[in-house]
Design an enzyme around this catalytic site. Sequence first.
Site: not given
Ligand code: NCD
Ligand code: ZN
Length: 346
Positions: A13, A15, A99, A136, A174, A247
């Site tokens: 996971h 970003h 997702k 999520h 998460h 995450d």
């Molecule tokens: C994530 C994001 O910034 O894209 N933020 C987070 O706090 N994890 C989004 C998410 O996975 O909830």
């Molecule tokens: Zn995330």
Amino acid sequence: MHRITLHRPDDWHLHLRDGAMLRAVLPESARHFARAIVMPNLVPPVVTLADAMAYRQRILANLPPGMSFEPLMTLYLTEGTDPSDVERAAASGLVKAVKLYPAGATTNSQSGVRNLDKVMPVLAAMARIGLPLCTHGEVTDPQVDIFDREAVFIDTVLDPLRRRLPELRVVMEHVTTEEGVAYAAEGGDRLAATITTHHLIINRNHILAGGIRPHYYCLPVAKREKHRLALRKAATSGSPRYFLGTDSAPHVDALKEQACGCAGCFTAPNTLSLLAHVFEEEEALDRLEGFVSRHGPAFYGLPANNGTIRLEKRAEPCVWPEKIASDAGPVTVFNPGFPVYWHVVT
Ligand code: NCD
Ligand code: ZN
């Protein structure tokens, strides 16, 4: 034990963002991780197979020479998602999951799902072809306290959904609560949960006691200490139901350090060292490889990576930059608040 060699890990996971931020953060993951499940919550989101192919090309185009990294793409589920596009995406081999963001749950989730009935044809197709749904897992009802949103999601959304579609493969992403790890433990081999690095380290006091610390604020928000301890127990248990999804969610400091700050902790640069520290504290260093390199591929039906990575415990603590630079601005690296002696040496 002062040296460990692991099969090269994956991040289930992540970003990576786009543009200047993608350029800055991609090497931080590619340095240690062979593959990652890449989150689709761009603006606009990665909804279709065509979107995912284009995003995948942008990721690969930003990979520095000499680095190898395989982005495992995901589609952002909307109420307009076409089941046949999802089936084509799975057949392409490039898209590994879909997702589910409940609309309004987190960063860039406004295109997410309001009414699960509207996406049942997509979910039924996924159940049929075995494509996992990454969730999520938080309800967005303003009546529900933010610290209870994960547990309420499990009872009112996830469990009913899994009863309706027992074949559906689900990743509870998460997880942050003892309810989350307990539910994942009982779900059989079609259910798994990812756990982040930071949720093994911080509880809600780290965010709120003695001053508000925006760089510890993420979603789902860290809970009270008993939940952190439950997560540690699950992650270090050796159970294949749990694996790493960092995450890692970079935002420039200007967006974190303001009256309404963004959610997300940026842990890609130091995750492996932090995990070695945590697993050693739990006397479970021998289980680290399962958590970071084996359980995830097994759930996703992929081979473990061939390469290896080595960690070494040294007398000197690791030194990480406080921030990394991006053309969009500085991004603060997650600070565990204690010295860490496990260095990644390859
Ligand atoms: C994530 C994001 O910034 O894209 N933020 C987070 O706090 N994890 C989004 C998410 O996975 O909830
Ligand atoms: Zn995330």
